[in-house]
Structures are given as structure tokens and as C-alpha cells.
Scaffold this motif. Structure first.
Motif, PDB file in Angstrom:
ATOM      1  N   LEU A 131      22.332  47.616  33.609  1.00 45.32           N
ATOM      2  CA  LEU A 131      21.633  48.017  34.666  1.00 45.32           C
ATOM      3  C   LEU A 131      21.638  46.634  35.736  1.00 45.32           C
ATOM      4  O   LEU A 131      21.504  46.940  36.706  1.00 45.32           O
ATOM      5  N   SER A 132      21.895  45.454  35.160  1.00 46.20           N
ATOM      6  CA  SER A 132      21.844  44.309  35.994  1.00 46.20           C
ATOM      7  C   SER A 132      23.395  43.713  36.606  1.00 46.20           C
ATOM      8  O   SER A 132      24.376  44.422  35.994  1.00 46.20           O
ATOM      9  N   PRO A 133      23.217  43.340  37.922  1.00 47.25           N
ATOM     10  CA  PRO A 133      24.406  43.028  38.597  1.00 47.25           C
ATOM     11  C   PRO A 133      25.464  41.879  37.536  1.00 47.25           C
ATOM     12  O   PRO A 133      25.023  40.849  37.563  1.00 47.25           O
ATOM     13  N   PRO A 134      26.777  42.113  37.452  1.00 47.02           N
ATOM     14  CA  PRO A 134      27.517  41.088  36.880  1.00 47.02           C
ATOM     15  C   PRO A 134      27.835  40.421  37.930  1.00 47.02           C
ATOM     16  O   PRO A 134      28.251  40.834  38.952  1.00 47.02           O
ATOM     17  N   GLU A 135      27.819  39.091  37.949  1.00 43.60           N
ATOM     18  CA  GLU A 135      27.817  37.890  38.820  1.00 43.60           C
ATOM     19  C   GLU A 135      29.141  37.299  38.778  1.00 43.60           C
ATOM     20  O   GLU A 135      29.436  36.765  37.588  1.00 43.60           O
ATOM     21  N   PHE A 136      29.955  36.958  39.592  1.00 43.25           N
ATOM     22  CA  PHE A 136      31.304  36.365  39.541  1.00 43.25           C
ATOM     23  C   PHE A 136      30.937  34.657  39.587  1.00 43.25           C
ATOM     24  O   PHE A 136      30.256  34.229  40.458  1.00 43.25           O
ATOM     25  N   HIS A 137      31.582  34.122  38.358  1.00 43.94           N
ATOM     26  CA  HIS A 137      31.620  32.709  38.318  1.00 43.94           C
ATOM     27  C   HIS A 137      33.140  32.194  38.230  1.00 43.94           C
ATOM     28  O   HIS A 137      33.705  32.196  37.190  1.00 43.94           O
ATOM     29  N   GLY A 138      33.865  32.071  39.236  1.00 42.23           N
ATOM     30  CA  GLY A 138      35.213  32.174  38.896  1.00 42.23           C
ATOM     31  C   GLY A 138      35.887  33.354  38.676  1.00 42.23           C
ATOM     32  O   GLY A 138      35.648  34.368  39.282  1.00 42.23           O
ATOM     33  N   ASN A 139      36.621  33.308  37.458  1.00 47.72           N
ATOM     34  CA  ASN A 139      37.383  34.434  36.944  1.00 47.72           C
ATOM     35  C   ASN A 139      36.454  34.916  35.799  1.00 47.72           C
ATOM     36  O   ASN A 139      37.172  35.804  35.004  1.00 47.72           O
ATOM     37  N   GLN A 140      35.192  34.525  35.802  1.00 47.11           N
ATOM     38  CA  GLN A 140      34.219  34.945  34.656  1.00 47.11           C
ATOM     39  C   GLN A 140      33.350  35.905  35.379  1.00 47.11           C
ATOM     40  O   GLN A 140      32.845  35.658  36.564  1.00 47.11           O
ATOM     41  N   LEU A 141      32.609  36.918  34.666  1.00 45.06           N
ATOM     42  CA  LEU A 141      31.350  37.580  34.935  1.00 45.06           C
ATOM     43  C   LEU A 141      30.205  37.148  34.023  1.00 45.06           C
ATOM     44  O   LEU A 141      30.642  37.104  32.861  1.00 45.06           O
ATOM     45  N   TRP A 142      29.183  36.831  34.687  1.00 47.01           N
ATOM     46  CA  TRP A 142      28.017  36.708  33.956  1.00 47.01           C
ATOM     47  C   TRP A 142      26.998  37.674  33.980  1.00 47.01           C
ATOM     48  O   TRP A 142      26.643  38.117  35.160  1.00 47.01           O
ATOM     49  N   VAL A 143      26.585  38.236  33.008  1.00 44.75           N
ATOM     50  CA  VAL A 143      25.690  39.619  33.081  1.00 44.75           C
ATOM     51  C   VAL A 143      24.666  39.795  31.988  1.00 44.75           C
ATOM     52  O   VAL A 143      25.152  39.224  30.936  1.00 44.75           O
ATOM     53  N   THR A 144      23.736  40.251  32.025  1.00 46.01           N
ATOM     54  CA  THR A 144      22.878  40.921  30.884  1.00 46.01           C
ATOM     55  C   THR A 144      23.091  42.457  30.774  1.00 46.01           C
ATOM     56  O   THR A 144      23.088  43.126  31.883  1.00 46.01           O
ATOM     57  N   CYS A 145      23.130  42.935  29.666  1.00 48.85           N
ATOM     58  CA  CYS A 145      22.924  44.517  29.233  1.00 48.85           C
ATOM     59  C   CYS A 145      21.718  44.364  28.405  1.00 48.85           C
ATOM     60  O   CYS A 145      21.579  43.346  27.646  1.00 48.85           O
ATOM     61  N   MET A 146      20.951  45.487  28.458  1.00 54.18           N
ATOM     62  CA  MET A 146      19.534  45.411  27.927  1.00 54.18           C
ATOM     63  C   MET A 146      19.693  45.089  26.315  1.00 54.18           C
ATOM     64  O   MET A 146      18.638  44.156  25.770  1.00 54.18           O
ATOM     65  N   ASP A 147      20.675  45.328  25.536  1.00 55.89           N
ATOM     66  CA  ASP A 147      20.388  45.487  24.141  1.00 55.89           C
ATOM     67  C   ASP A 147      21.243  44.119  23.659  1.00 55.89           C
ATOM     68  O   ASP A 147      20.871  43.643  22.830  1.00 55.89           O
ATOM     69  N   ASN A 148      22.452  44.022  24.493  1.00 51.21           N
ATOM     70  CA  ASN A 148      23.172  42.755  24.150  1.00 51.21           C
ATOM     71  C   ASN A 148      22.772  41.424  24.501  1.00 51.21           C
ATOM     72  O   ASN A 148      23.279  40.631  24.312  1.00 51.21           O
ATOM     73  N   GLY A 149      21.753  41.573  25.538  1.00 58.65           N
ATOM     74  CA  GLY A 149      21.306  40.140  26.154  1.00 58.65           C
ATOM     75  C   GLY A 149      22.486  39.807  27.150  1.00 58.65           C
ATOM     76  O   GLY A 149      23.414  40.233  27.800  1.00 58.65           O
ATOM     77  N   PHE A 150      22.242  38.326  27.204  1.00 53.71           N
ATOM     78  CA  PHE A 150      23.444  37.729  28.221  1.00 53.71           C
ATOM     79  C   PHE A 150      24.739  37.559  27.729  1.00 53.71           C
ATOM     80  O   PHE A 150      25.027  37.085  26.345  1.00 53.71           O
ATOM     81  N   MET A 151      25.676  37.723  28.370  1.00 58.81           N
ATOM     82  CA  MET A 151      27.115  37.770  28.065  1.00 58.81           C
ATOM     83  C   MET A 151      27.795  37.046  29.144  1.00 58.81           C
ATOM     84  O   MET A 151      27.678  37.041  30.347  1.00 58.81           O
ATOM     85  N   THR A 152      28.958  36.126  28.600  1.00 65.71           N
ATOM     86  CA  THR A 152      29.923  35.618  29.772  1.00 65.71           C
ATOM     87  C   THR A 152      31.094  36.206  29.325  1.00 65.71           C
ATOM     88  O   THR A 152      31.697  36.680  28.089  1.00 65.71           O
ATOM     89  N   LEU A 153      31.734  36.897  30.317  1.00 64.93           N
ATOM     90  CA  LEU A 153      32.966  37.654  30.139  1.00 64.93           C
ATOM     91  C   LEU A 153      34.115  37.070  30.869  1.00 64.93           C
ATOM     92  O   LEU A 153      33.948  36.555  32.215  1.00 64.93           O
ATOM     93  N   GLN A 154      35.367  36.975  30.410  1.00 63.26           N
ATOM     94  CA  GLN A 154      36.496  36.373  30.832  1.00 63.26           C
ATOM     95  C   GLN A 154      37.419  37.467  31.516  1.00 63.26           C
ATOM     96  O   GLN A 154      37.799  38.479  30.634  1.00 63.26           O
ATOM     97  N   LEU A 155      37.744  37.509  32.949  1.00 60.75           N
ATOM     98  CA  LEU A 155      38.653  38.467  33.437  1.00 60.75           C
ATOM     99  C   LEU A 155      40.191  37.989  33.108  1.00 60.75           C
ATOM    100  O   LEU A 155      40.401  36.643  33.275  1.00 60.75           O
ATOM    101  N   ASP A 156      40.987  38.974  32.800  1.00 64.12           N
ATOM    102  CA  ASP A 156      42.328  38.768  32.677  1.00 64.12           C
ATOM    103  C   ASP A 156      43.007  38.094  33.756  1.00 64.12           C
ATOM    104  O   ASP A 156      42.851  38.690  35.028  1.00 64.12           O
ATOM    105  N   PRO A 157      43.613  36.907  33.962  1.00 62.09           N
ATOM    106  CA  PRO A 157      44.012  36.465  35.225  1.00 62.09           C
ATOM    107  C   PRO A 157      45.243  37.261  35.826  1.00 62.09           C
ATOM    108  O   PRO A 157      45.619  37.261  37.089  1.00 62.09           O
ATOM    109  N   ALA A 158      45.696  38.201  35.079  1.00 63.91           N
ATOM    110  CA  ALA A 158      46.650  39.316  35.422  1.00 63.91           C
ATOM    111  C   ALA A 158      46.068  39.933  36.567  1.00 63.91           C
ATOM    112  O   ALA A 158      46.800  40.744  37.338  1.00 63.91           O
TER     113      ALA A 158
END
Length: 500
Positions: A468-495
């Protein structure tokens, strides 16, 4: 209600552009955005776009998660996350859930140091009354001033408690500024609260308490002493909001649309002065395609003002409005997933019934920049994190998604997850019972695709996370929380990001 329906094929749904004769007041947007083209080796969705099929939930496939053009590179699960979290520089602030957060070791807002995105760690826990009292959708950051604010909501609606922190110097260790009013049990501030957000300049925090639509402006020019300078009723419900860059126009979400309000009297006040004026309504935009409008985002395309609006119910998805005339917003485009289309309603019901009150709806989104944005990332609840190319306002498409692994059986480990302990245990028996009753009234057996396993009525199965939380852009990463998985850093493919 006039309903426009178009046939969708899973392999290639139509691009979402306004159909000829589309009435944005009464019609249902008939198409899903074009799906992402995934990389070889991605754990792609096995159903239609946005769906976690019932078969995957039963077989355990959903515990592996799904990804397309995006990878998990770091995580701090902790005890799970509340509804909305926020990020600033190298830190993230995990929202709290009342009262179940007291069942775990870190009741309050968890501060995550993500200076190493691959190995985020807990650096502090904020334990003021507002922070342990459940922050709901109020936990927000103002980057201009380096402030973090949250209010105590408990369940659905709260009153009185607000905490203001300086995060500009050391984001991993926020410093409480208002040690008096609103941060102590005996000195509340006169606000009702469910949602909230900053004016763009950070001098005002706007607090909204859903019913009966009370909106309050809290002066933060002196963040050590929050002071309510205006409060009023804006309608039957007040939810999230967005602002024009000058802070003079507020786009307030309500039950079925947006209320546009001239708040220049508050924005341009002398500091620490009460504003007695009524806030004039510039206009109101209502629609039937979606309910419980969540929040709005202001953006410009080629210098022209636009507003995105997000619906958390009714499969309304995300709408884009031309806001050149704020008194008469005109819908220009929309973002929906295939699972949100009317012809797929049965698939929705079959797979989500026992997993709590929320299904495959959008909730909170962010854009990568406010001027000529190129990408939007959304928490789409049971559909996970979805990323869209929005560089062309008339032609949106999906470019990536990440639906984290289901945390089956971990209810009592995830004491800060609203989903795991409240939304998943309390709500499903009620929802499931209503689904069975509806099936019987319609002459169906309860096993005819409505409730496929009676044991699923006993409690939530956590067969898909809630994002439910907004994934926020940090360069080509997204920082987000989902309720059960907690905080996650996600890397977008540069392609695929930035979109080309």
C-alpha cells in the motif's frame, strides 16, 4: 451507469487512451495498460496482468513472488510495516500499526538506515505517542526542510497527537522537535487525523480526518511548536491530497473523486497567524469508475498542469486529468491492470476473498519527477509494486513489476503488519461469510468459484502481500515497504528505466 466494455486478450491488451465518446463521469475505463515485456529468467506472473491466481496461492507458488525487469537487492523485514512509509536521502521510515505493534520488540516507527541499499539495518525506533499510536497514512517527509511528521491514528481515525522530527542532519537518528504540544499525552493538538501531507514549502502540515471531512492546517514555521491555524469541513470525507507547486491549490481526495480547494489564505499567511477565512472550493470532480479516492499527484507535461488521482477501491486504478481549468478537470488517460477490468471480476473474487479487505487495487503512487515525468511506481496492494512508463500522457504502458513472496503462516511474527494481524485475521471471516451468502442468494453452491475451500474462511492465508505504500524513486532504485515483507530496496533494470 453507462458501462463501456472492451474485450481484452491477455497477450496484448489495448493501450489505454480515451475511447471515442468516453464519459469520464459515468463510464468505466475499458482497457488495461500494455503489459511489460519481461527478461528471460524473471519469475513472471502466471495469470493475467496483476493477478495472483488461486492455483498459485494453493500450490505455494505465490511464496516465491513475481518479478519483471526489477530485482530485490536489499530488505529489512523486521515485524512488517504499517500502511504508509516514507523515505529521505539514505533512510526509510516504516509506518506503525496500533495496537498489534506492541506485541513485538520495536513498537513505534522503525527507522531504517539504507546507506548500503543491499544491507539496510534498523537504526532507531521512534516511540513518541503519535509514533506508537499507529501512523496510518500520515507519515510524510518534506525534503525541502528535512522534516518528518506523523500523527497518531490508532484505527481509521485519530485525534490530537503529532510528532515533528528534524532529519536533515542525521536521517538515521531523527531528532524530536516538538517536545510539548502534540507529543505528550497531556497536551494534544486540536486535529482529527487519518491522512496528512506537507505543503510544498514544508511550512504547513495538512491533516485530514476522514469523517466528517475535517481538514486542518498545522503551522510548522516553528516546528518546535505546531499550531493549528485553520480547520474546517470540506465535504463528507477527506482523504489524501496533492498540491500545486506554489501551495495555493489543494487537490483533496474524497469518497468518489477530487475536491479542488483554494488554500492560498493559509499558504500566504503571516507565520503563526490564525486564518479565519473559509477555503473556497474551486471545483469538484466525481466519477463512478472507482471509489475511496486515495490521494493525488500534481505534474506538468510540456508546461501544462495535470493531476494524477489514485482510487483504493472499485478497480478505479489511476486517472490522469488535464488541470488547466481546475474548476473543470478533464480526464485524459488512465492506468488499469487486466485484473481490474469488469470481465475479470470473478477471477478477482476467487483469488482474494480470504486474504483480507483489500484486493487488486491501487493505493499510493509516486512519480520520478514533477516536470515531464517519465515513470510512475505504485503500491497496487495484492498486485505488488507496479511501474509504468508515463512519459507520453496519452500512451501509458507497464514496464516492470515486483510482487514480493507471500509470507504464508507468519501472522504472529509480523506484529507490525496491519495485513497479517488485523486485515488478514479479522476481516476475512466477515468477507468470506458475505461472499457465501451472496453465492447462495444467486443460486450458486459456495464452492462454485466463490469460496473454493471452506477452511479459508477461518482467517487470512497471507497468500499475497499487501503493498500500500508509495514506492519512491532513488535514482534507478525503488525504496518501498509492503506490509508483510517490510522495507525493500528494488533495482530497476537499466534497459527499461529511465524509459527511452
Amino acid at each position: 451507469m453507462a458501462v463501456v466494455v472492451a474485450t481484452l486478450t491477455v497477450a496484448g491488451p489495448a493501450v489505454a487512451t480515451a475511447p471515442p465518446g468516453y464519459n469520464d463521469l459515468t463510464d468505466v475505463w475499458p482497457t488495461a495498460v500494455a503489459p511489460a515485456s519481461c527478461r528471460e529468467g524473471d519469475r513472471v506472473e502466471t495469470g493475467i496482468q496483476g493477478e495472483v491466481p488461486l492455483a498459485d496461492r494453493k500450490s505455494g507458488r505465490s511464496t516465491q513472488g513475481y518479478n519483471c525487469n526489477i530485482d530485490l537487492i536489499g530488505q529489512y523485514q523486521g515485524q512488517g510495516a504499517g500502511i504508509v512509509s516514507a523515505t529521505y536521502k539514505t533512510c526509510s521510515y516504516t509506518g506503525s500499526t496500533f495496537p498489534t505493534n506492541f506485541l513485538g520488540p520495536n513498537a513505534g516507527v522503525q527507522v531504517i538506515d539504507a546507506s548500503n541499499p543491499g544491507a539496510p539495518v534498523l537504526s532507531a525506533v521512534l516511540t513518541e505517542p503519535a509514533m506508537v499510536g499507529g501512523t496510518w497514512e500520515t507519515l510524510k517527509v518534506n525534503k525541502e526542510r528535512g522534516l518528518l511528521v506523523g500523527t497518531g491514528v490508532a484505527i481509521l481515525e485519530g485525534a490530537g497527537y503529532i510528532s515533528v522530527y528534524d532529519i536533515s542532519q542525521d536521517c538515521a537518528h531523527p531528532r524530536l522537535l516538538n517536545t510539548g504540544a502534540g507529543s505528550q499525552l497531556n497536551m494534544p493538538v486540536p486535529i482529527t487525523t487519518h491522512e496528512g501531507d506537507f505543503s510544498p514549502d514544508g511550512n504547513t502540515y495538512w491533516s485530514s480526518g476522514i469523517a466528517p471531512g475535517v481538514l486542518s492546517a498545522v503551522d510548522l514555521t516553528d516546528p518546535r511548536n505546531p499550531m493549528v491555524v485553520w480547520s474546517g469541513i470540506t465535504g463528507i470525507e477527506a482523504h489524501g491530497m496533492g498540491f500545486s507547486p506554489d501551495g495555493n491549490t489543494l487537490y483533496l481526495a474524497n469518497l468518489f473523486g477530487l475536491t479542488v480547494i483554494d488554500v492560498s489564505a493559509v499558504q500566504n499567511r503571516k507565520p503563526r497567524t490564525i486564518v479565519p477565512e473559509l477555503m473556497p472550493h474551486i471545483g469538484e470532480k466525481l466519477w463512478a469508475d472507482g471509489q475511496i479516492t486515495q490521494h493525488s499527484i500534481y505534474a506538468t507535461y510540456n508546461g501544462q498542469p495535470h493531476v494524477f488521482s489514485v482510487d483504493e477501491g472499485g478497480s478505479g486504478g489511476v486517472k490522469l486529468f488535464d488541470a488547466r481549468n481546475s474548476s473543470n478537470l478533464k480526464q485524459r488517460n488512465a492506468i488499469k491492470l487486466a485484473i481490474n477490468l469488469p470481465e475479470n471480476a470473478n477471477r478477482w473474487a476467487q483469488s482474494t476473498t480470504s486474504n483480507g479487505a483489500f484486493g487488486y487495487d491501487a493505493h499510493y503512487c509516486s512519480i520520478d519527477r514533477p516536470v515531464n515525468p517519465t515513470a510512475m511506481a505504485c503500491g497496487w496492494i495484492q498486485s505488488g509494486v507496479r511501474v509504468f512508463d508515463i512519459s507520453d500522457p496519452d500512451h501509458f504502458s507497464e514496464i516492470a513489476y515486483f510482487n514480493p513472496p507471500a509470507q504464508v503462516g507468519k501472522h504472529w511474527q509480523l506484529t507490525n503488519s496491519f495485513h497479517a494481524l488485523l486485515g488478514s485475521i479479522i476481516a476475512p471471516p466477515i468477507i468470506g461469510t458475505l461472499a457465501v451468502a451472496r453465492a447462495v442468494l444467486q443460486g450458486q453452491a459456495p464452492t462454485d468459484g466463490i469460496i473454493n475451500d471452506q477452511s479459508r474462511l477461518a482467517g487470512g492465508d497471507l497468500s499475497a502481500d499487501w503493498c500500500l505504500s508509495p514506492p519512491e524513486f532513488h535514482g534507478n532504485q525503488l525504496w518501498v515497504t509492503c506490509m508483510d515483507n517490510g522495507f525493500m530496496t528494488l533495482q530497476l533494470d537499466p534497459a527499461i528505466y529511465p524509459p527511452r
